[in-house]
Motif scaffolding. Structure first.
Motif, PDB file in Angstrom:
ATOM      1  N   LYS A   8      58.115  18.448  44.078  1.00  0.00           N
ATOM      2  CA  LYS A   8      57.053  17.472  43.850  1.00  0.00           C
ATOM      3  C   LYS A   8      56.957  16.474  44.994  1.00  0.00           C
ATOM      4  O   LYS A   8      55.861  16.127  45.434  1.00  0.00           O
ATOM      5  CB  LYS A   8      57.300  16.747  42.526  1.00  0.00           C
ATOM      6  CG  LYS A   8      56.208  15.769  42.134  1.00  0.00           C
ATOM      7  CD  LYS A   8      56.458  15.196  40.753  1.00  0.00           C
ATOM      8  CE  LYS A   8      55.331  14.276  40.307  1.00  0.00           C
ATOM      9  NZ  LYS A   8      55.547  13.743  38.949  1.00  0.00           N
ATOM     10  N   ASN A   9      58.091  15.994  45.491  1.00  0.00           N
ATOM     11  CA  ASN A   9      58.070  14.978  46.547  1.00  0.00           C
ATOM     12  C   ASN A   9      57.665  15.551  47.901  1.00  0.00           C
ATOM     13  O   ASN A   9      57.192  14.815  48.761  1.00  0.00           O
ATOM     14  CB  ASN A   9      59.444  14.321  46.670  1.00  0.00           C
ATOM     15  CG  ASN A   9      59.790  13.496  45.455  1.00  0.00           C
ATOM     16  OD1 ASN A   9      58.905  13.010  44.760  1.00  0.00           O
ATOM     17  ND2 ASN A   9      61.077  13.344  45.184  1.00  0.00           N
TER      18      ASN A   9
ATOM     19  N   TRP B  13      55.556  18.317  48.281  1.00  0.00           N
ATOM     20  CA  TRP B  13      54.320  19.099  48.233  1.00  0.00           C
ATOM     21  C   TRP B  13      53.177  18.360  48.917  1.00  0.00           C
ATOM     22  O   TRP B  13      53.063  17.129  48.850  1.00  0.00           O
ATOM     23  CB  TRP B  13      53.936  19.386  46.778  1.00  0.00           C
ATOM     24  CG  TRP B  13      52.733  20.287  46.677  1.00  0.00           C
ATOM     25  CD1 TRP B  13      52.703  21.646  46.642  1.00  0.00           C
ATOM     26  CD2 TRP B  13      51.366  19.858  46.631  1.00  0.00           C
ATOM     27  NE1 TRP B  13      51.418  22.094  46.588  1.00  0.00           N
ATOM     28  CE2 TRP B  13      50.569  21.009  46.585  1.00  0.00           C
ATOM     29  CE3 TRP B  13      50.743  18.610  46.650  1.00  0.00           C
ATOM     30  CZ2 TRP B  13      49.184  20.960  46.529  1.00  0.00           C
ATOM     31  CZ3 TRP B  13      49.369  18.549  46.604  1.00  0.00           C
ATOM     32  CH2 TRP B  13      48.591  19.723  46.535  1.00  0.00           C
TER      33      TRP B  13
ATOM     34  N   ALA C 167      47.987  21.237  43.400  1.00  0.00           N
ATOM     35  CA  ALA C 167      49.414  21.469  43.196  1.00  0.00           C
ATOM     36  C   ALA C 167      49.626  22.364  41.984  1.00  0.00           C
ATOM     37  O   ALA C 167      48.807  22.373  41.052  1.00  0.00           O
ATOM     38  CB  ALA C 167      50.142  20.136  43.000  1.00  0.00           C
TER      39      ALA C 167
ATOM     40  N   LEU D  88      54.460  21.044  38.632  1.00  0.00           N
ATOM     41  CA  LEU D  88      54.847  19.813  39.307  1.00  0.00           C
ATOM     42  C   LEU D  88      54.345  18.570  38.595  1.00  0.00           C
ATOM     43  O   LEU D  88      54.818  17.460  38.871  1.00  0.00           O
ATOM     44  CB  LEU D  88      54.328  19.818  40.753  1.00  0.00           C
ATOM     45  CG  LEU D  88      54.878  20.914  41.674  1.00  0.00           C
ATOM     46  CD1 LEU D  88      54.355  20.732  43.088  1.00  0.00           C
ATOM     47  CD2 LEU D  88      56.401  20.910  41.670  1.00  0.00           C
TER      48      LEU D  88
ATOM     49  N   ILE E 295      51.411  17.036  38.816  1.00  0.00           N
ATOM     50  CA  ILE E 295      50.555  16.156  39.634  1.00  0.00           C
ATOM     51  C   ILE E 295      49.138  16.220  39.067  1.00  0.00           C
ATOM     52  O   ILE E 295      48.519  17.290  39.041  1.00  0.00           O
ATOM     53  CB  ILE E 295      50.589  16.582  41.113  1.00  0.00           C
ATOM     54  CG1 ILE E 295      52.019  16.450  41.659  1.00  0.00           C
ATOM     55  CG2 ILE E 295      49.618  15.752  41.931  1.00  0.00           C
ATOM     56  CD1 ILE E 295      52.167  16.928  43.092  1.00  0.00           C
TER      57      ILE E 295
ATOM     58  N   GLU F  91      51.338  10.047  44.269  1.00  0.00           N
ATOM     59  CA  GLU F  91      52.713   9.859  43.842  1.00  0.00           C
ATOM     60  C   GLU F  91      53.438   9.003  44.885  1.00  0.00           C
ATOM     61  O   GLU F  91      52.992   8.884  46.030  1.00  0.00           O
ATOM     62  CB  GLU F  91      53.443  11.211  43.697  1.00  0.00           C
ATOM     63  CG  GLU F  91      52.802  12.173  42.711  1.00  0.00           C
ATOM     64  CD  GLU F  91      53.023  11.765  41.267  1.00  0.00           C
ATOM     65  OE1 GLU F  91      53.962  10.968  41.031  1.00  0.00           O
ATOM     66  OE2 GLU F  91      52.288  12.237  40.383  1.00  0.00           O
TER      67      GLU F  91
END
Length: 597
Positions: free
Chosen positions: A216-217, A219, A240, A244, A246, A296
């Motif tokens: 996630k961080n 992508w 995404a 994840l 998002i 994010e």
């Protein structure tokens, strides 16, 4: 003749046996064994290369070595191997060679596991008694240690220098983090500096280990398409994966000092793989640099360019032309073109003749006019063969939040400002071996620059550490230490202040020293003796700090130096920069809370 042939055949067979023996020695790496300390001391056959646990050290010494020494220090040779033969611990052994770090499989997607391998040195191999391996994060204070010993009757030969020895796995390492691994050859006599070999490595990022679709961080959109129809500019990008979590994105476009921010909330029921949105209120005939990312914290941003074309609006209908005018019009255009070419040739000829009389090269003027304000690549000064060495001093009286910010700052400077950082928290082995005062004195003399992080804790006199009688419950784990030196850093600041006063009194250059405060600090936090040196406020003065360390000018006639990774708007895009900014905010909140009490 037959005797000579037999002798040659005998030598060939002997050479083949030697080569086969050497291949057997180097074929497989040697891994640690489970064996008791009594077996090692008595020289049993099944104790060739043994792992030593914390419980073994405690039984041999009678006390907890970690709490007593406060660091991962070289093992006590006499106590562990017995005192029957004192000479066994008095020989010099050279540092190991060919230290490598190998990643091994780990099911946890949030961490990495490594195994360290090395080869012993030829020098002193007959007196080699074992190895000690330590692992420390650059930006953290924890140290993991592993101890391996040979039994007392084992004596290695020169051929064993080709053997590869391995450590036990070091599990649970954070992804995308730099670590320093140190392999020591044992025993370690006093006044011997070549007994260990250090290596810095980085663990894999989440995307490297698990693929981008699982992180996630890390992508970011990989496929971006820009289309313009009239005044409408449509951007299409890939979404995404649903796993994840998002749900929203954003886009930021900027040009000519203006920024355009767009919130993006796709409808996953219509399309789960791609989404299109429109950019509005963009100026015609303008090139925009845009970024798109998940909405994010610390999300990776993907850059793309948007060129807004001029929109042709409807005008008056074309004029009607008679047949005679149709013949005259091309002829008139041809005559006008000839006149324009002749006029341009004459005007170009006169400046060239005049420049030749004055010995001026027109090509140089043309190049200067065409260059405009284009970006330039600036190389650092070539006189230095190694990066500048920076010693960071700080006060430990302001709590762990400040220490964390100092370590994040040191990690950022070493990664992105081409500087070798010296920090006591990263070199606990040498600090424990030399003593904190001797270590700081040596670093002050050997470093090219010394930075003092000024905080309210500098006004507090250091206190001696209190004894800690608490013991860790883990008796059979690795030799780990999570303590740090609580007084040596404050003593070093006093030493630096004395050095500054001495240099000022003798009229020497003070560019070696600098004082730094974070943005939450006050000018009164800077000690009086350090107000004589260069002063910076971080993080806004990162470019000035880079200029100081590398002796390059930020401004010059017609241009200025801009480094993306350390600019005020660019450093937070890096993971290390975002971590530094977050650490400074946390310590700032803690300091403000203390002032309000």
């Amino acid at each position: 003749m037959w005797k000579a042939a037999a002798l040659v055949l005998y030598h060939l067979l002997t050479l083949g046996q030697l080569l086969s023996v050497q291949e057997d020695v180097t074929a497989a790496a040697i891994t640690p064994q489970n064996c008791s300390l009594d077996c090692i001391q008595q020289g049993g056959p099944g104790c060739e290369y043994c792992r030593i646990t914390r419980a073994d050290v405690k039984r041999a010494l009678g006390f907890k070595s970690i709490n007593a020494f406060g660091s991962c220090i070289p093992w006590p040779c006499f106590e562990l191997l017995g005192e029957e033969d004192p000479q066994i611990c008095q020989h010099y052994v050279q540092a190991p060679n060919d230290v490598k770090v190998e990643f091994v499989h780990e099911q946890n997607p949030q961490s990495d596991t490594v195994v360290v391998s090395w080869k012993p040195s030829y020098y002193g191999i007959a007196f080699l008694r074992g190895f000690q391996v330590s692992l420390q994060a650059l930006g953290g204070s924890s140290v993991a240690c592993q101890l391996f010993l040979f039994h007392r009757n084992l004596s290695l030969t020169v051929s064993h220098a080709q053997r590869v020895y391995k450590s036990d796995p070091f599990p649970g390492l954070s992804l995308g983090t730099q670590y320093a691994v140190t392999v020591m050859a044992l025993p370690v006599p006093e006044e011997w500096e070549k007994f260990y070999h250090s290596k810095i490595f980085s663990t894999r990022s989440c995307a490297q280990k698990n693929s981008l679709e699982q992180c996630k961080n890390d992508w970011y959109p990989q496929h971006i398409q820009v289309e313009q129809e009239g005044s409408a500019i449509t951007v299409t990008f890939n979404l995404a994966p649903p796993n994840l979590g998002i749900r929203s994105y954003f886009s930021l476009c900027y040009a000519n000092g203006k920024k355009k921010y767009t919130d993006i909330t796709p409808n996953s029921y219509k399309n789960k793989t791609h989404h299109s949105f429109q950019l509005t209120d963009l100026q015609e005939e303008t090139n925009y640099t845009c970024e798109i990312a998940a909405d994010e914290v610390d999300a990776v941003r993907r850059k793309f360019n948007v060129q807004v074309l001029r929109i042709r609006k409807g005008g008056t209908p074309p004029l009607s032309v008679s047949p005679s005018m149709a013949l005259m019009l091309p002829l008139g255009l041809a005559v006008a073109a000839i006149l324009v070419v002749l006029l341009a040739a004459l005007t170009r000829r006169r400046p060239q003749l005049h420049m030749k009389r004055l010995n001026i090269k027109p090509d140089l003027i043309t190049q200067d006019q065409e260059s405009g304000t284009q970006e330039e690549m600036l190389a650092l000064p070539q006189g230095r063969q190694t990066p500048p060495r920076l010693l960071i001093c700080y006060s430990s009286n302001d709590g762990p939040a400040l220490i964390k910010a100092v370590m994040q700052l040191g990690s950022f400077i070493q990664q992105y400002m081409a500087t070798q950082v010296c920090l006591d928290l990263w070199d606990s082995l040498s600090v424990a071996g030399e003593g904190s005062m001797a270590w700081y004195c040596r670093q002050i003399q050997e470093s090219d620059f010394i930075m003092v992080i000024c905080s309210p804790g500098l006004n507090i006199k250091p206190k001696p550490p209190e004894p800690d009688n608490n013991e860790d419950e883990d008796e059979d784990g690795e030799l780990c230490d999570f303590e740090s030196n609580t007084f040596s850093s404050d003593t070093a600041v006093q030493l630096v202040g004395e050095e500054v006063g001495r240099a000022k009194a003798r009229g020497r250059d003070l560019s070696k020293y600098m004082s730094v405060i974070f943005e939450y600090s006050e000018e009164t936090d800077v000690p009086t003796e350090l107000r004589l040196v260069s002063h910076y406020t971080l993080t806004k003065d990162l470019p000035l700090l880079f200029s100081h360390l590398h002796k390059v000018a930020l401004h010059r006639p017609g241009g200025y130096l801009k480094i993306n990774n350390i600019s005020e708007e660019g450093f937070t895009k890096l993971p290390a920069g975002a971590a530094l900014q977050r650490a400074i905010l946390e310590v700032g909140m803690e300091m403000r809370a203390k002032r309000c009490r």
